[in-house]
Design a protein around this motif. Structure first.
Motif, short mmCIF file in Angstrom:
data_model
loop_
_atom_site.label_atom_id
_atom_site.label_comp_id
_atom_site.label_asym_id
_atom_site.label_seq_id
_atom_site.Cartn_x
_atom_site.Cartn_y
_atom_site.Cartn_z
N GLU A 1 6.51 47.62 57.83
CA GLU A 1 7.42 48.62 57.24
C GLU A 1 7.96 49.56 58.32
N TYR B 1 17.78 36.94 56.07
CA TYR B 1 18.23 38.11 55.30
C TYR B 1 19.66 38.47 55.70
N ASP C 1 16.70 38.20 49.84
CA ASP C 1 16.90 39.64 49.73
C ASP C 1 15.86 40.39 50.57
N TYR C 2 15.98 41.71 50.61
CA TYR C 2 15.12 42.52 51.48
C TYR C 2 13.65 42.37 51.10
N GLU C 3 13.38 42.38 49.81
CA GLU C 3 11.98 42.30 49.36
C GLU C 3 11.33 41.00 49.79
N GLN C 4 12.07 39.89 49.63
CA GLN C 4 11.49 38.60 50.05
C GLN C 4 11.31 38.56 51.56
N PHE D 1 10.70 41.05 53.58
CA PHE D 1 9.52 41.86 53.90
C PHE D 1 8.24 41.11 53.56
N ASN D 2 8.18 40.57 52.36
CA ASN D 2 6.97 39.86 51.92
C ASN D 2 6.69 38.64 52.77
#
Length: 306
Positions: free
Chosen positions: A211, A248, A254-257, A259-260
């Motif tokens: 993060e 991305y 997307d951003y969430e994927q 990051f994960n």
């Protein structure tokens, strides 16, 4: 250094995000010495945020920013350069500190290199892609290792791929390794310390660091690299996180994927690192627990001089 310590280097290793660099810098400050990086990602120029380079450190770090992202670098090259820096540091009367999580580099430096260790998932992916695109891998093998090509069936893709993988990762033909198995490459002695913490704490550190890296501009760093014409398929951008950010930027996830996926792959890498170092001989595991980095640094120094 005392005479007994003249040819003994200190190694601090362990999984990513475990705080190795912070602890190593404290050790280096207390011993008034420099650090040699054993990180296969920090060698690349321009890859700063995603590789957690200690760019603002007051401690001198060697083996960082030495090649371009589209260049390859192997364990033999690392050993040669690392020994050179170790010798220079020792000549100034100081103790070399090697810090990093690339197990193959550390094993090559301390024990020598063995052919079975030359494995790289990204190289295999590249070779499979070349084959799919119609390139003749057997012809490639004949160019770089005619001896091996003469002993491998031109239709045996698995062995051809393996021979090319060894050549790319090690910098030497597989036929060389059939004949020679290296011994420790120098007269240096080593004391190895690995940073250990419980899985829950390590995984939380990985999440928090990912993060923080993104907040620091990791996505912009990748945009800049692509804008300079650096291929997303080059060796440097196969580093964890960079490929996900490329996807991305392209709008594929997307951003969430993104990051994960970065967190997931980093945790998997940390697990592999722990497994690797658990198999290494003569590693002293230093439990972090509730100790501060300063306390851990003092403990490592005391153990080193025992």
């Amino acid at each position: 250094m005392t005479n007994a310590q003249d040819r003994t280097a200190l190694i601090i290793c362990g999984p990513t995000a475990s705080g190795k660099t912070e602890i190593a810098e404290l050790v280096a400050k207390k011993l008034d010495t420099a650090i040699i990086s054993a990180d296969s990602r920090q060698i690349y120029k321009h890859l700063n945020i995603g590789t957690a380079k200690p760019l603002d450190s007051t401690i001198q770090h060697h083996m960082i920013d030495i090649i371009e992202p589209d260049e390859r670098f192997n364990a033999m090259q690392f050993v040669q350069l690392a020994i050179n820096w170790m010798d220079k540091i020792a000549q100034s009367g100081k103790i070399p500190i090697i810090v990093g999580g690339t197990g193959l580099y550390i094993r090559a430096l301390t024990q020598g290199i063995f052919p079975g260790e030359f494995k790289d998932d990204n190289v295999r992916k590249e070779l499979k892609l070349k084959k799919k695109q119609g390139e003749n891998l057997y012809t490639m093998l004949k160019d770089v290792d005619p001896i091996a090509a003469g002993k491998i069936n031109p239709k045996n893709y698995v062995r051809i791929e393996r021979a090319l993988e060894v050549y790319i990762v090690s910098g030497k033909p597989i036929s060389y390794w059939w004949e020679y198995q290296t011994k420790p490459p120098s007269d240096w002695n080593f004391k190895k310390f690995a940073i250990q913490m419980d899985k829950k704490t390590l995984y939380k550190r990985i999440e928090d660091r990912t993060e923080k890296m993104l907040q620091q501009g990791w996505i912009e760093e990748v945009r800049d690299l692509l804008g300079k014409g650096i291929s997303p398929d080059c060796p440097g951008l196969t580093s964890i996180g960079y490929g996900q950010i490329v996807r991305y930027i392209r709008g594929e996830i997307d951003y969430e994927q993104m990051f994960n996926d970065i967190v997931r792959d980093t945790k998997r890498y940390a697990k592999r690192q722990i497994t690797w170092f658990r198999k290494e001989p003569d590693v002293h595991w230093v439990e972090v627990g509730k100790s501060s980095p300063e306390q851990i640094a003092d403990k490592i120094i005391n153990l080193f001089f025992e």
